[in-house]
Every structure is written in C-alpha cells, then in structure tokens.
Write an enzyme that holds these catalytic residues in place. Structure first.
Site, PDB file in Angstrom:
ATOM      1  NE  ARG A 210      -3.750  -2.421   0.917  1.00 26.15           N
ATOM      2  CZ  ARG A 210      -4.753  -2.768   1.730  1.00 26.15           C
ATOM      3  NH1 ARG A 210      -5.211  -1.901   2.617  1.00 26.15           N
ATOM      4  NH2 ARG A 210      -5.304  -3.959   1.653  1.00 26.15           N
ATOM      5  CD  GLU A 212      -2.531   2.635   3.405  1.00 23.05           C
ATOM      6  OE1 GLU A 212      -3.740   2.462   3.483  1.00 23.05           O
ATOM      7  OE2 GLU A 212      -1.704   2.005   4.076  1.00 23.05           O
ATOM      8  NE  ARG A 218      -5.100   2.614  12.572  1.00 22.62           N
ATOM      9  CZ  ARG A 218      -5.132   3.953  12.497  1.00 22.62           C
ATOM     10  NH1 ARG A 218      -4.298   4.676  13.234  1.00 22.62           N
ATOM     11  NH2 ARG A 218      -5.986   4.559  11.711  1.00 22.62           N
ATOM     12  CG  HIS A 219      -1.638   2.659   8.226  1.00 18.28           C
ATOM     13  ND1 HIS A 219      -2.238   3.471   9.152  1.00 18.28           N
ATOM     14  CD2 HIS A 219      -2.639   2.127   7.475  1.00 18.28           C
ATOM     15  CE1 HIS A 219      -3.554   3.438   8.965  1.00 18.28           C
ATOM     16  NE2 HIS A 219      -3.823   2.635   7.956  1.00 18.28           N
ATOM     17  CD  GLU A 351     -10.017  -2.105   9.055  1.00 13.83           C
ATOM     18  OE1 GLU A 351     -10.336  -0.913   8.885  1.00 13.83           O
ATOM     19  OE2 GLU A 351      -9.655  -2.849   8.133  1.00 13.83           O
ATOM     20  CB  SER A 354     -11.929  -5.180   5.934  1.00 16.13           C
ATOM     21  OG  SER A 354     -11.894  -3.942   6.595  1.00 16.13           O
ATOM     22  NE  ARG A 402      -3.515  -1.997  11.016  1.00 15.01           N
ATOM     23  CZ  ARG A 402      -4.390  -1.268  10.325  1.00 15.01           C
ATOM     24  NH1 ARG A 402      -5.690  -1.384  10.563  1.00 15.01           N
ATOM     25  NH2 ARG A 402      -3.944  -0.435   9.408  1.00 15.01           N
TER      26      ARG A 402
HETATM   27  P1  ATP Z   1      -7.017   1.077   7.596  1.00 14.57           P
HETATM   28  O1  ATP Z   1      -8.402   1.692   7.478  1.00 14.57           O
HETATM   29  O2  ATP Z   1      -6.613   0.774   8.991  1.00 14.57           O
HETATM   30  O3  ATP Z   1      -5.968   1.813   6.817  1.00 14.57           O
HETATM   31  P2  ATP Z   1      -7.916  -0.661   5.516  1.00 14.57           P
HETATM   32  O4  ATP Z   1      -9.385  -0.682   5.777  1.00 14.57           O
HETATM   33  O5  ATP Z   1      -7.380   0.195   4.436  1.00 14.57           O
HETATM   34  O6  ATP Z   1      -7.135  -0.356   6.889  1.00 14.57           O
HETATM   35  P3  ATP Z   1      -8.105  -3.311   4.435  1.00 14.57           P
HETATM   36  O7  ATP Z   1      -7.910  -3.044   3.007  1.00 14.57           O
HETATM   37  O8  ATP Z   1      -9.473  -3.530   4.937  1.00 14.57           O
HETATM   38  O9  ATP Z   1      -7.405  -2.158   5.294  1.00 14.57           O
HETATM   39  O10 ATP Z   1      -7.127  -4.511   4.836  1.00 14.57           O
HETATM   40  C1  ATP Z   1      -7.491  -5.587   5.692  1.00 14.57           C
HETATM   41  C2  ATP Z   1      -6.575  -5.653   6.908  1.00 14.57           C
HETATM   42  O11 ATP Z   1      -5.212  -5.575   6.518  1.00 14.57           O
HETATM   43  C3  ATP Z   1      -6.727  -4.484   7.869  1.00 14.57           C
HETATM   44  O12 ATP Z   1      -7.806  -4.675   8.734  1.00 14.57           O
HETATM   45  C4  ATP Z   1      -5.398  -4.492   8.579  1.00 14.57           C
HETATM   46  O13 ATP Z   1      -5.326  -5.491   9.567  1.00 14.57           O
HETATM   47  C5  ATP Z   1      -4.454  -4.860   7.485  1.00 14.57           C
HETATM   48  N1  ATP Z   1      -3.872  -3.667   6.872  1.00 14.57           N
HETATM   49  C6  ATP Z   1      -4.428  -2.871   5.928  1.00 14.57           C
HETATM   50  N2  ATP Z   1      -3.610  -1.872   5.584  1.00 14.57           N
HETATM   51  C7  ATP Z   1      -2.488  -2.031   6.321  1.00 14.57           C
HETATM   52  C8  ATP Z   1      -1.265  -1.308   6.411  1.00 14.57           C
HETATM   53  N3  ATP Z   1      -1.028  -0.245   5.655  1.00 14.57           N
HETATM   54  N4  ATP Z   1      -0.329  -1.772   7.276  1.00 14.57           N
HETATM   55  C9  ATP Z   1      -0.558  -2.866   8.029  1.00 14.57           C
HETATM   56  N5  ATP Z   1      -1.688  -3.573   7.983  1.00 14.57           N
HETATM   57  C10 ATP Z   1      -2.656  -3.178   7.155  1.00 14.57           C
HETATM   58 MN    MN Z   2     -10.608  -2.244   6.114  1.00  9.29          MN
END
Ligand code: ATP
Ligand code: MN
Length: 428
Positions: A210, A212, A218-219, A351, A354, A402
């Site tokens: 990602r 981001e 937590r990311h 979170e 999902s 996480r």
């Molecule tokens: P957030 O809203 O916390 O950025 P997300 O909704 O974008 O997460 P999802 O695409 O739903 O994340 O990904 C499913 C799971 O993968 C998340 O619940 C989390 O545990 C993990 N996850 C997602 N993005 C990340 C990240 N950048 N770093 C670490 N873990 C992640």
């Molecule tokens: Mn999510």
C-alpha cells in the site's frame, strides 16, 4: 560430538559431556576462574573455566557476540541462578565479532526504535524482541491449522498485477518490461476468481503493498495479509470462520510459547467467541448518546472508534457498513441496499480485519463498478470469471502484524515486523 541446544541441557544428567555453540553474550574474568555467558536460540547458559594460561589468553581475546564453541561437562549442582552450568574444558572462536557493537544486546536502557531497526540483526538477538516473532509464527500456525481443518487450501496469487484491486491511488508502480504494472494491494480479485474456478475454500498468506503516504503506528507500506475466500457462504459464515481461526491461533501460541510470553512479561487469554457484533448504525447512536454528531456514510475516526471500543473488552465486529465506504465487490444488504453485508473486526480503536459477502451477480458487479467510477476494461479478467458460473461467496483479510501487535499489547506495528517498510524506511 554432536551439538546440544542450550535449552536442551536440562534434560541431560549431571556430568554429561556436551558441545554447545552460541553467541558470547558476556565474559567475566575473575582471579582464578572465568565465566562465559553463552546464548543460542533456545536459551542462555553459563560456562565456567579455570584460568589456566592458554584458556585465559583465548577468553581475553574474544569480543562480545562472537560465535564460540564450548566443550564441557554439565554441572547441575551449580550455585548460579539457574542451578545449571557447564564446567568448561575447552573454548574456541568459530567466528569473531567486531567491537564495538552497533547496538548493545544487553541493554539496560532500551534504545529508541529507529536505532534498533537500523541494527535489527542485533536488536533481534534480545530475548524479548525475538519472542514477538516466535509468538507471531505460532499465531499464524494456529490459524493455518484451523483453516486446513476446515478444508481450505493455501494458494499463492500474483503480486505483480496490471490493475488496482480497490481502485484508488495507493499503488506502487513497477516497470514490467514494456508495460506498466503495480504491486498488488490485496489478493481480493484473484481469490474471488478462484471461487469461480471451483476451489470452494482458499486462503493465502502473503505480502500486500500500500503506497499510503501517512506514517502511523499501525500502517506499513508492505504488510502480511492473511486472506480467505469461501463459496456458498455469506458474511456471517465468514465472521465465524474468523473468530475460530483467531481463537485457534491464540490457543496454539499459549500452548507452545510459554517462555516467550514470560520473556515479554505478559500473558494473554483465549478470546471468548462469538465476538460481540454491533451494526454501523448502532455505532452512530452510541456516538450521539455521547454528544457526537456523526453523518451516516462517513468512516469512523480513531477517536470515534476509541469511544465505541471502550464498550467492549476485546474483539468486536462492526457490521453492515454503508456502501459508500466499502469497495465495489461488497454485497449490498438485501432489504436496504445503502448498507452492505460487510464487517470489520476491531480491537479497541484498531481495525484488524475487513470482510464481507461479495457480489456474485455479474450484472450487479458491473453496476457497482460504474457507481464507483472504475474502469471496467481493466478488470475484464475478473468480470469474466463471474459470467460463467460464480458461486455466492464471502471472505476476509486479516493483517498479521496488526493482529500480533494488538494481542501482545504493543504500541507500534514496527515491533511486530522484522524489517518494516514505512514512508521513510526501505533499509534494512
Ligand atoms: P485502515 O483503514 O486501517 O488503513 P484498511 O481498511 O485500508 O485499513 P483493508 O484493506 O481492509 O485495510 O485490509 C485488511 C486488513 O489488513 C486491515 O484490517 C489491517 O489489519 C491490514 N492492513 C491494511 N492496511 C495495512 C497497512 N497499511 N499496514 C498494516 N496492515 C494493514
Ligand atoms: Mn478495512
């Protein structure tokens, strides 16, 4: 003579001859004797040597953290704290360490995280740091075991892809010969295609990328995603699969990693199932009872989630999210299509998963693409898989780092990642 692991020494009789290999954690040279503290992956032991001239010469020259070989006899009448030591007969250096070390292993004041990550290979030598990864491994093993028992097969889907899973801009581009490609954000599309292929139940443990920009605790920009997809199933089936998988992981960790929990100074308990479930709309009511005005269709902020999470002891599900904040592949709720058959698993404000029932009707899928203003053409391989017999299906994605972070009560996801990739770090 074969090598003995330090952790196995206790199982031998007093007086047994042994050979051990390890890192020299510390040498203490006294008047008549010297003490070497040796460490391997399984434990720490003291070896005592009489200071004859040759031995003393060797010991004096060994730098800390060198790899050494010690031959000796087990002494179970030791006055040392552990009650067991080695009466050393010979010591030699297998591979010398330079001095000074970039980071101390015995570290009364913990260095800051950045410094520790810069010398991660040393940092990981600390018992309370390596413990995290042994526990992480056992959590994953318990999850894998559970899923195998439920007739899932483990699959591996491509990480170099032509189209974005979720649309959006959080993609790392890569050059793929004369084409543009990306690192995959999630195995979502491929695991759904595998439902059309008839595998019924698949899971994958693999990297997700990602791009981001934000740097949070937590990311990561690369994390490990545990993904499942199951056919002839809905969001409720996916939620119970998740609860049970997590439970199996925690049970396995507790059963097998006692020493590691001790090294961390914590204990955890098996979460009670089923986890409580609260709908998105109930969350809004809850917030408004606390005097917070929240608009339907928005995503909750960490502060909102902290408030909602304070009502629950540990894990809880937030269900029935509005379609506006869920991806195109999420199944609308039958009697109220502005909501979806979706869920997030939360632990306090964080979170961890999902998931959802997915759209399986190809016409509805194309409609959802249009609503989300996504280009149908770049998803053709995915849409095709829906046109020739796609079963109803559901699944989820659980972030391993996480998950480990929240279970161990750590406050930074980098603690549960061997070599974290974040906004500023790609080395080591
Ligand atoms: P957030 O809203 O916390 O950025 P997300 O909704 O974008 O997460 P999802 O695409 O739903 O994340 O990904 C499913 C799971 O993968 C998340 O619940 C989390 O545990 C993990 N996850 C997602 N993005 C990340 C990240 N950048 N770093 C670490 N873990 C992640
Ligand atoms: Mn999510």
């Amino acid at each position: 003579m074969p090598r003995t692991y330090i952790g196995a020494l206790r199982g031998f009789d007093d007086g047994t001859d042994v050979v051990i290999y390890g890192w020299l954690q510390e040498a203490r040279i006294m008047k008549n004797v010297s003490f070497l503290i040796l460490r391997d992956n399984t434990g720490i032991i003291q070896a005592t040597f009489k200071n004859d001239e040759a031995t003393l010469e060797t010991i004096k020259r060994i730098n800390r953290e060198s790899i050494v070989k010690v031959q000796g006899v087990i002494n179970k009448k030791s006055v040392s704290k552990s009650g067991i030591e080695i009466k050393g007969t010979s010591v030699s250096v297998v591979n010398e360490a330079e001095a000074p070390l970039p980071l101390p292993v015995i570290d009364p004041v913990q260095a800051d995280l950045e410094t520790r990550l810069n010398s991660r290979f040393i940092d990981l030598r600390k018992r309370n740091v390596s413990a995290i990864f042994r526990i992480e491994s056992s959590l994953l093993w318990g999850i894998r075991e559970y899923l195998h028992g439920q007739n899932f097969i483990e699959v591996h889907t491509p990480k170099i892809v032509a189209a974005a899973t979720e649309g959006g801009a959080d993609l790392f581009p890569v050059r793929y010969f004369e084409k543009d490609a990306y690192l995959n954000q999630s195995p979502q599309l491929y695991k759904e295609v595998l439902m059309s292929a008839g595998f019924d139940r698949v899971f994958e443990v693999g990297p997700a990328f990602r791009a981001e920009e934000h740097n949070t605790t937590r990311h990561l920009n690369e994390f490990t995603s545990i993904d499942i997809e199951m056919s002839f199933a809905d969001h409720n089936d996916a939620m119970s699969m998740l609860e049970n998988a997590i439970k199996s992981g925690v049970e396995n960790a507790i059963r097998t990693k006692n020493d590691d929990f001790e090294a961390l100074g914590i204990s955890i308990s098996v979460p009670e199932t089923p986890f409580p479930r609260i709908t998105y709309e109930k969350c809004i009511e809850l917030l408004s009872s606390e005097g917070i005005d929240f608009k339907f269709g928005d995503d909750f902020s960490p502060d909102h989630l902290r408030m909602i999470g304070s009502r629950f002891k540990g894990f809880y599900f937030i269900t029935e999210w509005p379609a506006s904040v869920r991806p195109f592949y999420t199944m609308p709720k039958q009697d109220d299509p502005k909501l979806t058959n979706s869920f997030d698993l939360q632990y306090r404000e964080i979170e961890v998963t999902s998931g959802a029932q997915r759209v399986h009707d190809p016409k509805m899928l194309v409609e959802r693409f249009r609503e989300k203003k996504l280009d149908v053409k770049s998803f053709q391989f995915y849409i095709d898989a829906f046109k020739y017999g796609m079963p109803p299906h559901a699944g989820w994605g659980l972030g391993l780092e996480r998950h480990t972070m929240i279970l161990l009560g750590l406050n930074n996801i980098r603690e549960t990642t061997l070599f974290p990739r974040d906004r500023t770090r790609i080395v080591p």
